[in-house]
Design a protein around this motif. Structure first.
Motif, short mmCIF file in Angstrom:
data_model
loop_
_atom_site.label_atom_id
_atom_site.label_comp_id
_atom_site.label_asym_id
_atom_site.label_seq_id
_atom_site.Cartn_x
_atom_site.Cartn_y
_atom_site.Cartn_z
N ILE A 146 0.84 -1.20 0.00
CA ILE A 146 0.00 0.00 0.00
C ILE A 146 0.88 1.26 0.00
O ILE A 146 0.67 2.19 -0.77
CB ILE A 146 -0.94 -0.01 1.21
N GLY A 147 1.88 1.24 0.88
CA GLY A 147 2.77 2.40 0.96
C GLY A 147 3.49 2.65 -0.36
O GLY A 147 3.54 3.78 -0.84
N ASP A 148 3.99 1.58 -0.97
CA ASP A 148 4.70 1.73 -2.24
C ASP A 148 3.78 2.26 -3.33
O ASP A 148 4.20 3.03 -4.19
CB ASP A 148 5.31 0.39 -2.68
N THR A 149 2.53 1.81 -3.28
CA THR A 149 1.60 2.30 -4.30
C THR A 149 1.36 3.79 -4.13
O THR A 149 1.36 4.54 -5.10
CB THR A 149 0.25 1.57 -4.19
N ILE A 150 1.15 4.21 -2.88
CA ILE A 150 0.90 5.63 -2.65
C ILE A 150 2.13 6.45 -3.05
O ILE A 150 2.03 7.49 -3.70
CB ILE A 150 0.53 5.88 -1.18
N MET A 151 3.32 5.94 -2.68
CA MET A 151 4.52 6.67 -3.05
C MET A 151 4.81 6.51 -4.53
O MET A 151 5.63 7.24 -5.09
CB MET A 151 5.71 6.17 -2.23
N GLY A 152 4.13 5.54 -5.17
CA GLY A 152 4.38 5.28 -6.58
C GLY A 152 3.82 6.35 -7.49
O GLY A 152 4.34 6.57 -8.57
N VAL A 153 2.74 6.99 -7.06
CA VAL A 153 2.22 8.10 -7.85
C VAL A 153 2.94 9.35 -7.37
O VAL A 153 2.95 9.62 -6.18
CB VAL A 153 0.71 8.27 -7.66
N PRO A 154 3.52 10.12 -8.29
CA PRO A 154 4.19 11.34 -7.85
C PRO A 154 3.26 12.21 -7.00
O PRO A 154 2.08 12.34 -7.31
CB PRO A 154 4.53 12.04 -9.16
N ARG A 155 3.81 12.74 -5.94
CA ARG A 155 3.01 13.41 -4.92
C ARG A 155 2.10 14.50 -5.48
O ARG A 155 0.91 14.55 -5.19
CB ARG A 155 3.98 14.01 -3.89
N LEU A 156 2.67 15.35 -6.29
CA LEU A 156 1.88 16.48 -6.78
C LEU A 156 0.72 16.00 -7.64
O LEU A 156 -0.39 16.52 -7.57
CB LEU A 156 2.78 17.42 -7.58
N LEU A 157 0.96 14.94 -8.43
CA LEU A 157 -0.10 14.43 -9.29
C LEU A 157 -1.25 13.87 -8.45
O LEU A 157 -2.42 14.12 -8.73
CB LEU A 157 0.45 13.33 -10.21
N ILE A 158 -0.89 13.13 -7.41
CA ILE A 158 -1.93 12.53 -6.58
C ILE A 158 -2.71 13.64 -5.85
O ILE A 158 -3.92 13.56 -5.67
CB ILE A 158 -1.32 11.51 -5.61
N LEU A 159 -2.01 14.71 -5.48
CA LEU A 159 -2.70 15.83 -4.83
C LEU A 159 -3.68 16.48 -5.78
O LEU A 159 -4.84 16.73 -5.43
CB LEU A 159 -1.67 16.87 -4.36
N VAL A 160 -3.22 16.74 -7.01
CA VAL A 160 -4.11 17.34 -8.01
C VAL A 160 -5.31 16.44 -8.24
O VAL A 160 -6.47 16.88 -8.23
CB VAL A 160 -3.33 17.56 -9.32
N LEU A 161 -5.01 15.15 -8.41
CA LEU A 161 -6.06 14.17 -8.67
C LEU A 161 -7.13 14.18 -7.59
O LEU A 161 -8.32 14.31 -7.86
CB LEU A 161 -5.39 12.79 -8.72
N LEU A 162 -6.68 14.09 -6.33
CA LEU A 162 -7.65 13.98 -5.24
C LEU A 162 -8.38 15.29 -5.01
O LEU A 162 -9.57 15.29 -4.69
CB LEU A 162 -6.95 13.53 -3.96
N THR A 163 -7.70 16.43 -5.16
CA THR A 163 -8.42 17.69 -4.98
C THR A 163 -9.53 17.80 -6.02
O THR A 163 -10.61 18.32 -5.72
CB THR A 163 -7.51 18.92 -5.14
N VAL A 164 -9.26 17.33 -7.23
CA VAL A 164 -10.30 17.41 -8.26
C VAL A 164 -11.43 16.44 -7.95
O VAL A 164 -12.60 16.78 -8.00
CB VAL A 164 -9.69 17.14 -9.64
#
Lengths: 338, 619
Positions: free
Chosen positions: B434-452
């Motif tokens: 789980i941790g590797d998957t979360i760290m697997g998506v670049p942080r900024l992209l995942i932030l943009v994704l989730l905010t949207v």
């Protein structure tokens, strides 16, 4: 566990990461609080809107039973059938979009990795060879500031500086080949020196910004690494035996100091993938980061999910490359009980 | 800052103390494991477990003078700001119904979502998750309430006789009933009761709210207007607004410095007069921190930033409400140069005349007055609003988001690290994936994704999207923190004292909490401040993209965005000042982290990269 056993384990471990990542993108399409179909259609209040909405739902597979949808979705992803864009560039397959946008980001990332390596590491080595001198303090603190500066801000400042400054009638735009400060580089026909120079010059400001933080880290780590190796016993022995200083540095100090830098460089490359989003938006480069941003802002969820999966794929691959390098470089890997 | 630290340490120590009483046999283990994260506040509570040493209270009673003097000083320090403190309490207290209502809305949202998506089965799963969450809440409450200390005080014979496990069972039962009652209360119209209770509380405190606050804009006003014959009307002692404002800022920083100094002094008093041992490892750590010059710079920056955030409303030359959120509902008086008379104008219209748009005649730079006698320490924004007010309000929101998300991800990281290190095996593997998957998506992209993705939900409306951002940052940030403490956690799990505790029959949760956690927390402290810097950077980056904090709520990233066309013009201040401040603050937090690491663990040279630090590359 042997070295290759270690690598094999890492390889095996990357499979569940991919599966979990793909499942997350599936959840995003199926259960996100933002209805992907509604986001695509926009107005669902009219009769035509409702029909379009139902059609899109059908196309996205949202009308299928959960399990069946999941299976088809996952099979599609893992066979790299990445679907299409719905809003940003309606009807264009994702793979086609990646083919158009991808090279620009690769070009940017290539220079963003290269510049810090060729600037940061020599600077760090120099600082490490002259520790606690004024030059060292200057270089180290520059590295610290350089590292902490937000990319988006640095990009804004650099953009203005390049478009406004001029020395003796020469501006950045007119230097050598005529280019603009923002915009995508023209990557066609790179074998032509004129085109190659233009493409490099076009990407350079963005690459410097994107690589800024890496440069700071590399200065710092290169400095520490040199400081550590230069005090090592084998260096002293080499000196005592009268090995020329040049050889001591080249063969015994620098080469060993490079070892801790390898993971740093690969880790930095990983950060660049995310950082490219902001840099591409500010410098108006039509790369994958820009595409991701457009998909996010316009609610193109299917494209967003596919891109996310591609990013996970890239990162997993890069991690494997890093492990592979580790196994090659460092004979201790796999034996220390990490 | 220090106050919070001490309070936190106190709470932790109380748990330690409470638990320590029951099984003296395990106390050696505790002190050993404690070395990293102990004391600060009151190790006295700890010593209550051992029979020889007098308790903290007894030591206080034996020599009350230094403590009394210090307490007197503390009262004097608090007094000038008592009104503001009470006001803060009241404001926080009056948020309780809103928080409850939000929690209810959240529950309904989860129910609808799970029912809609998975049918009754999904609802059952959601219910089970709720039950689990409630159990966690109950457990946390149980650890926070010093039942045993209370029992020892009021019913010593019961406390002596009671078996530890029975007692825990009773505590859990009582708390579960209480929580269930609270939930029921929230679902019935009895929510009104809570409102009523809070009303009573507020009215009881209202006389205290009236107390004058020394460092407020009412006592030292800087808003006034020029008089036709020269001089100023309405400002402090008729001073020019710039001086009145500077005086207030200087006083606020002086006051904050005194607070910190007195807090540190309190620790010294405790150390000299009331601590049992004359030396602990913490002394060395603090000594190392004092002489760490890079760290001193970091602490200074953090102090300036935190003070800015805490005193935000009093620091600005005007208020967010008046200048930024509802400028057309307020009006000011000014001296009209042409007519020579005092006239009235709405703030909104005055702002319209004070824009900074990059031209020499439409620009209000730093440290200048606009045409309406208003002083702008950092100049104005392109829309004429005051940049300094914007910055201090932004500092507050950044700090709140930072503390929320760093705290939450640290909590998740600790729990995961403890559980995986203790149980290992499949759990460890699952968390790694789980941790590797979360760290697997670049942080900024995942932030943009989730905010949207979460942008349209009720969550995004709380605190201008700040709470949502904090949650997302916490949810995506914990693997990085976990990775840094995973090694130490695995190491401590192999120690002999863990085996010893297990053979004594201690419950796993207890072993993790008492014998493993203190060791981990020391490491976590190092990264906490670095995470804070990173969060501030990420929030600014997202807001720069237009995805983070919603307008008009101030956030530094938006100022950079607003000013990006004017960098090379007379209005350079709009982008440049916030950018420099962000850089400074990120550096400051990183420096504090470096200093704490060097102080705790002198062996670890700065060469290792943690991936947690705030760095430009992330945003």
């Amino acid at each position: 566990m042997s070295r290759w056993g270690y690598f094999g384990r890492r390889l095996l471990l990357s499979v569940p990461v991919l599966v979990v990542g793909a499942t997350l993108t599936f959840l995003m399409i199926r259960f996100s609080p933002t209805d992907p179909a509604a986001a695509i259609v926009g107005n669902t209040n009219t009769e035509a809107g409702r029909e379009a909405y139902m059609a899109v739902r059908q196309d996205l597979g949202l009308t299928q039973p959960l399990l069946q949808h999941y299976v088809t979705y996952m099979t599609d992803l893992f066979t790299l059938q990445l679907g299409q864009s719905w809003v940003v560039s309606r009807g264009t397959p994702t793979v086609e979009l990646l083919r158009i946008y991808g090279p620009r980001t690769l070009w940017l990332a290539f220079w963003a990795v290269l510049i810090p390596i060729f600037v940061g590491i020599p600077v760090g080595f120099y600082a490490g060879l002259n520790p606690n001198t004024p030059v060292d303090y200057l270089l180290s603190s520059t590295g610290i500031v350089w590292r902490a500066m937000p990319n988006f801000w640095l990009a804004v400042i650099l953009l203005t500086a390049l478009s406004q400054l001029e020395f003796a009638g020469v501006t950045w735009g007119s230097l050598g080949v005529e280019t603009t400060v923002t915009g995508s580089p023209d990557l066609s026909n790179l074998l032509n020196p004129q085109n190659l120079f233009g493409a490099v010059k076009q990407i350079l400001p963005a690459a410097v910004v994107l690589g800024s933080a890496s440069m700071g880290s590399e200065i710092r780590i290169a400095r520490t690494a040199v400081l550590e190796t230069i005090n090592a016993n084998y260096v002293e022995v080499a000196r005592a035996r009268g090995v020329p200083e040049r050889l001591v540095l080249g063969k015994h100090v620098f080469r060993n100091a490079l070892v801790p830098l390898v993971p740093t460089i690969t880790n930095e490359a990983f950060v660049l993938v995310g950082g490219s989003l902001i840099v591409e938006v500010v410098f108006n480069i039509n790369g994958v980061g820009y595409l991701f941003y457009q998909a996010a802002v316009n609610g193109d969820l299917p494209l967003l999910a596919a891109l996310t999966f591609v990013f996970i794929l890239i990162v997993v691959f890069m991690n494997l490359v890093q492990d592979f390098l580790y196994v090659l470089i460092d004979p201790r890997v796999g034996y220390d009980n990490q | 800052m220090t106050d919070e630290d001490t309070a936190g340490a106190n709470a932790a120590d109380e748990c330690e103390g409470t638990a320590g009483v029951s099984t003296p046999g395990e106390d050696e283990g505790t002190t050993g494991a404690n070395a990293a994260g102990e004391d600060e506040g009151a190790t006295g509570a700890n010593a209550a477990g051992a029979d020889e040493d007098p308790s903290f209270r007894e030591r206080l009673a034996a020599a009350p003078r230094p403590a009394a003097l210090w307490a007197l000083g503390a009262v004097l320090v608090v007094l000038p700001e008592l009104g503001a403190l009470v006001e803060t309490l009241v404001v926080l207290g009056s948020q309780v119904p809103a928080v409850l209502a939000t929690a209810l809305a959240g529950a309904e949202w989860v129910r609808d979502l799970s029912l809609g998506a998975f049918g009754p089965a999904g609802w059952a799963v959601a219910l089970a998750l709720w039950a689990f969450a409630l159990a966690v809440v109950v457990e946390v409450l149980r650890l926070a309430v010093p039942t045993r200390a209370l029992l020892r005080r009021f019913a010593p014979d019961v406390a002596e006789g009671a078996e530890h496990r029975t007692l825990v069972r009773y505590e859990r039962a009582v708390l579960a009933v209480a929580v269930a009652a609270a939930v029921l209360l929230a679902y019935t119209p009895a929510l009104g009761l809570v409102d009523g209770a809070i009303g009573v509380f507020v009215s009881a405190l209202s006389p205290l709210r009236e107390l004058p606050t020394l460092l407020s804009r009412e006592v030292i006003p800087n808003q006034g207007h020029r008089l036709p014959g020269g001089g100023w009307e309405g400002t402090f002692l008729g001073l020019p607004p710039a001086f009145a404002w500077a005086l207030r800022v200087a006083l606020i920083y002086l006051y904050a410095a005194v607070c910190v100094w007195w807090g540190l002094r309190g620790y010294r008093v405790y150390r000299r007069h009331y601590r049992v041992s004359s030396w602990t490892p913490t002394d060395d750590t603090l000594g190392a921190l004092r002489v760490h010059r890079w760290g001193n710079f970091g602490f200074l920056v953090v102090f300036l930033f935190v003070t800015m955030a805490v005193f935000a409303p009093a620091l600005g030359p005007t208020t967010v409400q008046e200048n930024i959120e509802r400028p057309y509902s307020y009006s000011i008086q000014y001296l009209n140069e042409e007519t020579g008379g005092i006239e009235e104008i709405t703030v909104g219209r005055a702002n319209g005349e004070s824009r900074s748009r990059g031209l020499p005649d439409t620009n209000v730079g730093p440290l200048t007055y606009d045409d309406f006698g208003r002083f702008h320490p950092f100049g104005t924004l392109p829309n004429g609003k005051d940049l300094f007010t914007f910055i201090v309000a932004g500092a507050r929101i950044s700090l709140v988001i930072g503390l929320l998300s760093a705290g939450a991800s640290a909590a998740i990281a600790v729990v995961v690290a403890l559980a995986t290190a203790y149980y290992k095996g499949v759990l460890d593997l699952a968390m790694v994936v789980i941790g590797d998957t979360i760290m697997g998506v670049p942080r900024l992209l995942i932030l943009v994704l989730l905010t949207v993705l979460l942008g349209d939900t009720w969550l995004s409306e709380i605190y201008s999207g700040g709470v949502l951002l904090a949650l997302i940052l916490a949810g995506t940030g914990w693997p990085y923190l976990w990775r840094t403490v995973r090694g130490p956690a695995l190491q401590v799990a192999e120690e002999e004292w863990i085996d010893a505790a297990r053979s004594f029959g201690a419950a796993p949760a207890r072993i993790m909490r008492k014998h493993m956690a203190p060791y981990i927390v020391g490491y976590l402290l190092v990264y906490f401040s670095m995470v804070l810097g990173g969060v501030i950077l990420a929030v600014a980056g997202l807001t720069f993209l237009g995805l983070g904090i919603t307008a008009p709520t101030p956030e530094w990233g938006r100022a950079v965005n607003l000013g990006q066309d004017y960098v090379a013009s007379p209005s350079w201040h709009i982008s440049l000042i916030p950018g420099i401040l962000i850089t400074l603050i990120v550096m400051g937090f990183n420096a504090v982290g470096d200093a704490v690491r060097d102080a705790i663990d002198p062996e670890a040279e700065g060469g290792t990269e943690s991936g947690v630090e705030g760095r430009g590359g992330g945003a």
